[in-house]
Design an enzyme around this catalytic site. Structure first.
Site, mmCIF file in Angstrom:
data_model
loop_
_atom_site.group_PDB
_atom_site.id
_atom_site.type_symbol
_atom_site.label_atom_id
_atom_site.label_comp_id
_atom_site.label_asym_id
_atom_site.label_seq_id
_atom_site.Cartn_x
_atom_site.Cartn_y
_atom_site.Cartn_z
ATOM 1 N N ASP A 75 41.444 26.384 32.665
ATOM 2 C CA ASP A 75 41.890 27.735 32.978
ATOM 3 C C ASP A 75 43.349 27.695 33.420
ATOM 4 O O ASP A 75 43.700 26.981 34.359
ATOM 5 C CB ASP A 75 41.012 28.321 34.079
ATOM 6 N N HIS B 221 50.022 38.800 37.867
ATOM 7 C CA HIS B 221 48.828 38.413 38.623
ATOM 8 C C HIS B 221 49.203 37.497 39.791
ATOM 9 O O HIS B 221 48.740 37.667 40.921
ATOM 10 C CB HIS B 221 47.839 37.703 37.685
ATOM 11 N N ARG C 165 48.415 37.948 50.077
ATOM 12 C CA ARG C 165 48.069 36.926 51.070
ATOM 13 C C ARG C 165 49.262 36.564 51.945
ATOM 14 O O ARG C 165 49.187 35.645 52.761
ATOM 15 C CB ARG C 165 47.551 35.665 50.363
ATOM 16 N N GLU D 168 37.680 38.247 36.445
ATOM 17 C CA GLU D 168 39.049 38.092 35.954
ATOM 18 C C GLU D 168 39.038 38.280 34.450
ATOM 19 O O GLU D 168 38.268 37.614 33.744
ATOM 20 C CB GLU D 168 39.634 36.720 36.311
ATOM 21 N N GLU E 96 40.518 37.652 30.984
ATOM 22 C CA GLU E 96 41.384 36.643 30.374
ATOM 23 C C GLU E 96 41.144 36.575 28.867
ATOM 24 O O GLU E 96 40.115 37.030 28.366
ATOM 25 C CB GLU E 96 41.102 35.251 30.982
ATOM 26 N N ASP F 104 36.378 35.221 33.948
ATOM 27 C CA ASP F 104 36.393 34.072 34.853
ATOM 28 C C ASP F 104 35.941 34.539 36.240
ATOM 29 O O ASP F 104 36.739 34.672 37.168
ATOM 30 C CB ASP F 104 37.815 33.501 34.895
ATOM 31 N N ARG G 199 35.985 35.227 45.794
ATOM 32 C CA ARG G 199 37.277 35.137 46.488
ATOM 33 C C ARG G 199 37.194 34.553 47.885
ATOM 34 O O ARG G 199 38.131 33.867 48.331
ATOM 35 C CB ARG G 199 37.913 36.527 46.559
ATOM 36 N N GLN H 6 36.759 30.898 47.404
ATOM 37 C CA GLN H 6 38.003 30.366 46.840
ATOM 38 C C GLN H 6 39.064 30.158 47.919
ATOM 39 O O GLN H 6 39.730 29.127 47.962
ATOM 40 C CB GLN H 6 38.522 31.326 45.770
ATOM 41 N N LYS I 75 34.627 29.197 41.172
ATOM 42 C CA LYS I 75 34.748 29.478 39.748
ATOM 43 C C LYS I 75 33.540 28.984 38.957
ATOM 44 O O LYS I 75 33.227 29.542 37.902
ATOM 45 C CB LYS I 75 36.003 28.807 39.190
ATOM 46 N N THR J 43 30.999 31.409 33.975
ATOM 47 C CA THR J 43 32.121 32.004 33.251
ATOM 48 C C THR J 43 31.519 32.623 31.995
ATOM 49 O O THR J 43 30.769 31.956 31.285
ATOM 50 C CB THR J 43 33.157 30.932 32.859
ATOM 51 N N THR K 202 44.201 35.256 34.417
ATOM 52 C CA THR K 202 44.090 36.708 34.494
ATOM 53 C C THR K 202 45.288 37.371 33.821
ATOM 54 O O THR K 202 46.428 37.114 34.199
ATOM 55 C CB THR K 202 44.008 37.120 35.976
ATOM 56 N N GLU L 36 43.564 42.088 42.821
ATOM 57 C CA GLU L 36 44.852 42.758 42.657
ATOM 58 C C GLU L 36 44.736 44.250 42.957
ATOM 59 O O GLU L 36 45.642 44.851 43.536
ATOM 60 C CB GLU L 36 45.359 42.591 41.226
#
Lengths: 442, 442
Positions: A140, A147, A155, A211, A213, A245, A249, A252, A265, A269, A372, A386
């Site tokens: 990935d 993004h 953050r 996400e 993609e 994907d 969060r 993560q 992740k 997927t 993304t 986002e």
């Protein structure tokens, strides 16, 4: 660069009427490959046309292929397309030319082929789709500057782009075993997170995201130790699909420093089942993104020269959300993202060449995703993180709000390439619904 | 926990004399599985004994197996051991018991078996080893606090351990396609690095390192979405090998933020060819590391209870270096690392349970490595980055110095478990030599 040929002719139509309808994802100019099965039976390779699938094994048995196309057709009939991908784009192109002839309305033998429809075509709605290939590796990338910047700003991270972003297409190895095909439910994961008070807890994910993609399947690939120069990269980009994907969060954020995302992740997927070939997308090539003034030029081994400057693709990408309330009241899904693959900072060729630049061996059927695919506008934000930054909910047409995905929410990805003078082609859908987390085994 | 049985009996000897020599890696108490081939012929499964290999296909043909051991023996004869691993530790144990009987000196039929030696045994020196399994995924952990602390201190990072280190066994997905067997040369990679003046360059790696790790092969594994509780983890730890996780430090430093190491690791990973079964290592189990006072206790799902407290393994691990100059003057390799697997902060069971805690499906033949197995002492630093910090060279017995590995340098990993009252068992060697980088294709 793939040249346009008769298979791209916008005037070409199929004797199968459903393929000629405007906005059909699978007109005769598309002809993506996939793997399907009748419920309870073994998987078999096919090619999408209109609302049907050309059953490659039956078409081969019917004697419709000879020469190089026959060899490729046999590979395209197998329960996974790895061998077809290993044969490269030349074989795929020869096969495409013959399939287009079999399906086109103005072929001298069109009446004979159409009379075989009952035998060689399968109604898409009667069968289930499977993964198109055995995926030996899933990589990935992280190649949308929009993004990346939105995430880091949310953050409070500085600078907006990591120092290496403009020098190399950032990527990580993700998990191949949990890649699955559109339509399979996605279990909300359990995992560790750090709470606001600093304590650490284990339990169901509290920040389930998607996400949007674009992915590619690798064709022949390279031997360990031997890189792929950028000019050769197109030979190894066999086909394209949509990739969701799924990202947890909260997990993560806690796990990713210092070695990157892992369990956030690998929960699942999802990919769309139809692999749109590089040749089908040739009319929709576009210049690589023009770098903002002041950005460094790519190092020589990643620099597109004049002949290769159409490194980008003009592909519309969308994400739609269907909540349980919307489904219960038979509302349509709500579109929450509309973006385009042109916005990516790095091209797929640059990603592939970077990936193999240390000699890492890419293999037929490897899945490589773009990251993304967000663009510059609010409409083009391609994940919930986002849109909401984890605190500002989005409001759906029925008044419901979401910060993250809730149990029962279904995310639907769609992709479509269109350009004046060409027949638009679609990717079909990539769907996935969130199932509730399991209780931890006692 | 695996119980000890007659196959562990320290008094048991083989009718094959080479297996009974002191310090032999492959006494009858070991019996590791691997895949070998005669030059130019197809790979076949075998079991190491002394200086020979029990050719499983020939032994099966000779009628030496019946019942459950026969089913497992057929799987152990295949060109990859994935199916044997999928059968689980019970099948492996039944097979081990029968193979031990076939090879032991005091079996009633020992004379008959010994008379078959020419047919069923292959001299190890006459054949080449291959990867023992098709490796669908390679996960690398980061579970030595000593390795982690030394690395972060050398880079000036605070705190000495990342905040999540004591809460979860940190890991990343690494690259499975470039895992290779001991003895194959390792090409120095090209890659991007940031120089001291801030400029970015592409070229041959200037910080080639090794990492001494222990790896496990996954047995049956789990279905996507269904975790593996810690009490069930041992059922999925099929066997052990040595892992050299070759690392390009300059590339790693530039690429790893924010998504972790990628090309710095996928250049190659070397493993020892013999898979030592979990049962063979049962006598060498050890308590999990006692956490330093003040460290948080593991969360409940990662906590070893009373019955599982022997989560660790007491295994000596060593790295040796042979430079071209040493080889030319016929010197012995120099030992540069001596450590023990007891020093790891997390147990292999905790790593496996964490890995599947989000529902990620582990599959037979997946390779999971521990991370650099450094201990507290200088002697136990298990990579060059820890020894030299990229600036203070080590001096070899012949006066040569090294900060990083040079072209032609060969790294040899060795592992051995021994304990009073038991016959020690070894892992054989994991060797790899650095070949010069290729020029970038014009």
């Amino acid at each position: 660069m793939t040249e346009l040929n008769a298979t791209h002719d916008p005037d070409r139509q199929s004797w199968l009427e459903s393929a000629n309808e405007p906005d059909c994802d699978f007109p005769i100019q598309n002809l993506p490959h996939g793997v399907f099965c009748w419920p309870g039976e073994a998987p078999r390779g096919g090619v999408a046309i209109g609302d049907a699938i050309l059953d490659m094994a039956t078409a081969v048995e019917a004697g419709l292929f000879a020469g190089i196309p026959a060899e490729a057709a046999r590979a395209a009939a197998e329960p996974s397309l790895n061998r077809l991908m290993a044969m490269g784009n030349g074989a795929a192109s020869a096969l495409r030319a013959r399939i287009s002839d079999i399906l086109r309305a103005d072929h001298p033998d069109a009446a004979r082929f159409a009379a075989m429809a009952q035998r060689i075509l399968v109604p898409m709605e009667d069968v289930e789709m499977r993964l198109p290939a055995g995926i030996g590796a899933f990589t990935d990338f992280f190649t949308s500057s929009y993004h990346t910047e939105r995430g880091r700003r949310a953050r409070g991270e500085e600078p907006a782009l990591p120092p290496n972003f403009q020098y190399l297409p950032i990527a990580y190895n993700s998990r191949a075993s949990s890649v699955r095909v559109s339509g399979e439910a996605v279990r909300r994961p359990n995992g560790q997170r750090q709470r606001a008070d600093g304590t650490v807890a284990f339990g169901p994910c509290e920040g389930q995201d998607f996400e949007l993609e674009l992915g590619i399947f690798v064709g022949p690939g390279n031997m360990l130790g031997e890189p792929i120069p950028l000019r050769a990269a197109p030979e190894h980009i066999w086909g394209f699909c949509l990739v969701n994907d799924w990202s947890a969060r909260d997990i993560q954020r806690w796990e990713s420093t210092p070695l990157g995302p892992f369990l956030s992740k690998s929960l699942s997927t999802s990919i769309s089942p139809w692999v749109v070939t590089a040749e089908a997308l040739a009319p929709f090539r576009a210049p690589a993104l023009v770098r903002p003034a002041g950005d460094p030029a790519p190092l020589p081994h990643l620099a597109h020269d004049q002949d290769q400057r159409l490194g980008g693709f003009d592909i519309d990408l969308e994400a739609w959300l269907l909540t349980p309330d919307m489904a219960a009241s038979e509302e349509e899904p709500a579109r929450i993202t509309r973006t385009n693959f042109r916005h990516m900072y790095w091209t797929l060729g640059q990603m592939l060449t970077h990936h193999a630049s240390n000699g890492c061996n890419l293999q037929p059927g490897d899945l490589i995703a773009s990251g993304t695919a967000s663009g510059p506008t609010d409409e083009s934000r391609a994940c919930m993180a986002e849109m909401t930054r984890g605190r500002d909910p989005i409001t759906l047409p029925n008044g419901e709000t979401r910060i993250w995905l809730q149990d029962g929410d279904e995310v639907i990805l769609r992709g479509r390439a269109h350009r004046r003078g060409h027949v638009g082609i679609g990717f079909g859908e990539c769907r996935g619904r969130i199932d509730p987390a399991l209780a931890w085994p006692a």
